[in-house]
Scaffold this active site. Structure first.
Site, PDB file in Angstrom:
ATOM      1  N   GLY A   5       0.602  -0.904   0.137  1.00  0.00           N
ATOM      2  CA  GLY A   5       0.613   0.369   0.069  1.00  0.00           C
ATOM      3  C   GLY A   5       0.281   0.978  -0.108  1.00  0.00           C
ATOM      4  N   ARG A  66       0.817  -5.151  -5.432  1.00  0.00           N
ATOM      5  CA  ARG A  66       0.378  -6.534  -4.810  1.00  0.00           C
ATOM      6  C   ARG A  66       1.001  -7.385  -5.684  1.00  0.00           C
ATOM      7  NH1 ARG A  66      -0.801  -3.828   0.195  1.00  0.00           N
ATOM      8  NH2 ARG A  66      -2.745  -2.946  -0.110  1.00  0.00           N
ATOM      9  N   ASP A  97       5.168  -4.736   6.017  1.00  0.00           N
ATOM     10  CA  ASP A  97       5.403  -6.166   6.506  1.00  0.00           C
ATOM     11  C   ASP A  97       5.850  -7.071   5.458  1.00  0.00           C
ATOM     12  OD1 ASP A  97       2.764  -5.911   6.558  1.00  0.00           O
ATOM     13  OD2 ASP A  97       1.599  -7.257   9.122  1.00  0.00           O
ATOM     14  N   THR A 120       3.787   2.530   5.704  1.00  0.00           N
ATOM     15  CA  THR A 120       2.497   2.549   5.652  1.00  0.00           C
ATOM     16  C   THR A 120       2.254   3.033   6.291  1.00  0.00           C
ATOM     17  OG1 THR A 120       0.959   0.736   6.499  1.00  0.00           O
ATOM     18  CG2 THR A 120       3.380   0.429   7.489  1.00  0.00           C
ATOM     19  N   ASP A 122      -0.844   2.463   8.486  1.00  0.00           N
ATOM     20  CA  ASP A 122      -0.771   1.549   9.651  1.00  0.00           C
ATOM     21  C   ASP A 122       0.133   0.842  10.945  1.00  0.00           C
ATOM     22  OD1 ASP A 122      -2.949   0.345   7.575  1.00  0.00           O
ATOM     23  OD2 ASP A 122      -1.731  -1.408   7.199  1.00  0.00           O
ATOM     24  N   ASP A 124       2.392  -0.338  11.761  1.00  0.00           N
ATOM     25  CA  ASP A 124       2.347  -1.920  12.491  1.00  0.00           C
ATOM     26  C   ASP A 124       3.455  -2.712  12.283  1.00  0.00           C
ATOM     27  OD1 ASP A 124       2.033  -1.996   9.875  1.00  0.00           O
ATOM     28  OD2 ASP A 124       0.471  -4.212   9.512  1.00  0.00           O
ATOM     29  N   ARG A 166      -5.731  -2.204   8.416  1.00  0.00           N
ATOM     30  CA  ARG A 166      -5.484  -3.160   8.307  1.00  0.00           C
ATOM     31  C   ARG A 166      -6.352  -4.661   9.429  1.00  0.00           C
ATOM     32  NH1 ARG A 166      -2.972  -6.268   3.638  1.00  0.00           N
ATOM     33  NH2 ARG A 166      -2.201  -4.040   3.393  1.00  0.00           N
TER      34      ARG A 166
HETATM   35  P1  ADP Z   1       2.742  -4.233   2.360  1.00  0.00           P
HETATM   36  O1  ADP Z   1       3.903  -4.264   2.550  1.00  0.00           O
HETATM   37  O2  ADP Z   1       1.898  -2.693   2.492  1.00  0.00           O
HETATM   38  O3  ADP Z   1       2.251  -4.979   4.023  1.00  0.00           O
HETATM   39  P2  ADP Z   1       1.791  -6.572   1.416  1.00  0.00           P
HETATM   40  O4  ADP Z   1       1.559  -7.149   2.624  1.00  0.00           O
HETATM   41  O5  ADP Z   1       0.019  -6.624   0.251  1.00  0.00           O
HETATM   42  O6  ADP Z   1       1.590  -5.107   1.779  1.00  0.00           O
HETATM   43  O7  ADP Z   1       2.526  -7.481   0.599  1.00  0.00           O
HETATM   44  C1  ADP Z   1       3.115  -6.597  -0.400  1.00  0.00           C
HETATM   45  C2  ADP Z   1       3.895  -7.534  -1.830  1.00  0.00           C
HETATM   46  O8  ADP Z   1       5.243  -8.149  -0.620  1.00  0.00           O
HETATM   47  C3  ADP Z   1       3.063  -8.995  -2.133  1.00  0.00           C
HETATM   48  O9  ADP Z   1       2.412  -8.178  -3.375  1.00  0.00           O
HETATM   49  C4  ADP Z   1       3.737  -9.232  -2.522  1.00  0.00           C
HETATM   50  O10 ADP Z   1       4.662  -9.221  -3.903  1.00  0.00           O
HETATM   51  C5  ADP Z   1       5.414  -9.687  -1.695  1.00  0.00           C
HETATM   52  N1  ADP Z   1       5.160 -10.145  -0.361  1.00  0.00           N
HETATM   53  C6  ADP Z   1       4.317 -11.050   0.419  1.00  0.00           C
HETATM   54  N2  ADP Z   1       4.368 -11.202   1.380  1.00  0.00           N
HETATM   55  C7  ADP Z   1       4.735 -12.656   0.896  1.00  0.00           C
HETATM   56  C8  ADP Z   1       5.405 -14.019   1.516  1.00  0.00           C
HETATM   57  N3  ADP Z   1       5.276 -14.455   2.173  1.00  0.00           N
HETATM   58  N4  ADP Z   1       6.051 -14.262   0.265  1.00  0.00           N
HETATM   59  C9  ADP Z   1       7.199 -13.691  -0.662  1.00  0.00           C
HETATM   60  N5  ADP Z   1       6.342 -12.284  -1.122  1.00  0.00           N
HETATM   61  C10 ADP Z   1       5.599 -11.895  -0.344  1.00  0.00           C
HETATM   62  O1  F6P Z   2      -1.872  -1.190   4.342  1.00  0.00           O
HETATM   63  C1  F6P Z   2      -2.032  -0.207   4.213  1.00  0.00           C
HETATM   64  C2  F6P Z   2      -3.921  -0.028   3.492  1.00  0.00           C
HETATM   65  O2  F6P Z   2      -4.205   0.653   3.610  1.00  0.00           O
HETATM   66  C3  F6P Z   2      -4.483  -0.370   4.661  1.00  0.00           C
HETATM   67  O3  F6P Z   2      -4.622  -0.112   6.294  1.00  0.00           O
HETATM   68  C4  F6P Z   2      -5.854  -1.472   4.427  1.00  0.00           C
HETATM   69  O4  F6P Z   2      -6.713  -2.307   5.106  1.00  0.00           O
HETATM   70  C5  F6P Z   2      -5.095  -1.748   2.851  1.00  0.00           C
HETATM   71  O5  F6P Z   2      -4.047  -1.331   2.724  1.00  0.00           O
HETATM   72  C6  F6P Z   2      -6.521  -1.845   1.774  1.00  0.00           C
HETATM   73  O6  F6P Z   2      -5.588  -2.230   0.978  1.00  0.00           O
HETATM   74  P1  F6P Z   2      -6.478  -2.214  -0.936  1.00  0.00           P
HETATM   75  O7  F6P Z   2      -5.955  -0.024  -1.033  1.00  0.00           O
HETATM   76  O8  F6P Z   2      -5.290  -3.435  -1.422  1.00  0.00           O
HETATM   77  O9  F6P Z   2      -7.598  -1.902  -0.962  1.00  0.00           O
END
Ligand code: ADP
Ligand code: F6P
Length: 317
Positions: A5, A66, A97, A120, A122, A124, A166
């Protein structure tokens, strides 16, 4: 790269990473669209001028995504091969994360140096008091709730306002306290509908006419619409309204706090790579920059501040 995000302050961090690299006479490339662009070889050469006039802009000039493919070993192998082919020695990942879980795998599977900047709304992640975007997002929420309060007061209405985060309640807790919410519903705390009804009964007895309840999207009751429905079942005479603030919380020009933190983190990330921090995140702890292992940063989150919750209850009577 920026990944996951988007968050206000990401551009300020990109600027700091690029300019610090130029300062230390390192070549620097941007990767578009997070891990998706890494796998698809979507790179761009950058220099000090590529990041002019972006410190004040929300979103991310590198775009984000993502990427399900990066979750697979094949996807990560493709990503690693692109990095090697282009002669890249190390990578800075600005994200949350999920992005850091991916970065850890890239490091562990291919021994590729990575450093993370927490970005982020969040807030978190462990190992940092604040993540980029959290301060700006909470200020945006506060501005919106203040406006909602004007109309809530005029009509004597009870508003349930759902905020992002989230499965974490940091945005809800800070904004609930700052806007004088009568109750703040967090995933980290199990406040049932009965407690909320008690608070509403007490408010009626003390002639409180309008109220705000802030609900974190990850709250166990199921979000603001669900909470409002359950309250209405028990308290039918109350006029209730629901507002889900949504993606407005992710946009906008970063606050002074986020711009300064992004600048400090960007410098520290490049310097960290030069010093040999190759599987780490830059954290902001008590106004100092600290390195911690990415694995530690994603192992959990810092706890919610119980004091904020406690005083919000005292001050909203
Ligand atoms: P954020 O970094 O904001 O938490 P996401 O959870 O969507 O956002 O993670 C971003 C990207 O990181 C995912 O689309 C994916 O490509 C990669 N990613 C997340 N979790 C994993 C995982 N367990 N193993 C490998 N890549 C991951
Ligand atoms: O991680 C940032 C965040 O805005 C969260 O607070 C929310 O749950 C999520 O991303 C929303 O994701 P998307 O923009 O893919 O709907």
């Amino acid at each position: 790269m920026t990944s996951g995000g988007d968050a206000p302050g990401m551009n300020a961090a990109i600027r700091a990473v690029v300019r610090t690299s130029v300062y230390y006479e390192l070549g620097v490339m941007g990767i578009y669209r997070g891990y998706a662009g890494l796998i698809e070889n979507d790179f761009i050469e950058m220099n000090a001028r590529s990041v002019s006039k972006i410190i004040n802009q929300g979103g991310t000039i590198l775009k984000t995504s993502r990427s399900p493919e990066f979750r697979t070993v094949e996807g990560r192998k493709k990503a690693y091969e692109n990095l090697k082919e282009r002669g890249v020695d190390a990578m800075v990942v600005i994200g949350g994360d999920g992005s850091f879980t991916g970065a850890t795998k890239l490091h562990d599977e291919f021994n590729f140096p990575v450093i993370g900047i927490p970005g982020t709304i969040d807030n978190d992640l462990a190992c940092t008091d604040y993540t980029l975007g959290y301060d700006t997002a909470t200020n945006t929420v506060i501005e919106s709730i203040d406006k909602i309060r004007d109309t809530a007061n005029s009509h004597n209405r009870l508003f349930f306002i759902e905020v992002m985060g989230r499965d974490a309640g940091f945005i809800a807790l800070r904004t609930g306290l700052a806007t004088g919410a009568i109750s703040i519903l967090l995933p980290e705390q199990d406040i049932g509908i009965h407690d909320l009804i008690d608070i509403l009964n007490r408010n009626r007895a003390t002639h409180k006419t309008s109220s705000i309840v802030v609900v974190a999207e990850g709250d166990a009751n199921g979000g603001a619409y669900e909470v409002a429905k359950k309250v209405k079942e028990k308290y039918s005479q109350l006029e209730t309204k629901v507002t889900v603030l949504g993606h407005v919380q992710r946009g906008g020009s970063p606050s002074a706090f986020d711009r300064v933190m992004a600048s400090r983190m960007g410098v520290k990330a490049v310097e960290g790579l030069l010093e040999g921090y190759h599987e780490h995140m830059v954290g902001f702890i008590q106004d100092s920059m600290k390195y911690c292992k990415l694995s530690e940063a994603i192992s959990g989150t810092h706890p919610i501040n119980e004091e904020l919750l406690r005083i919000s209850k005292i001050l909203s009577i």
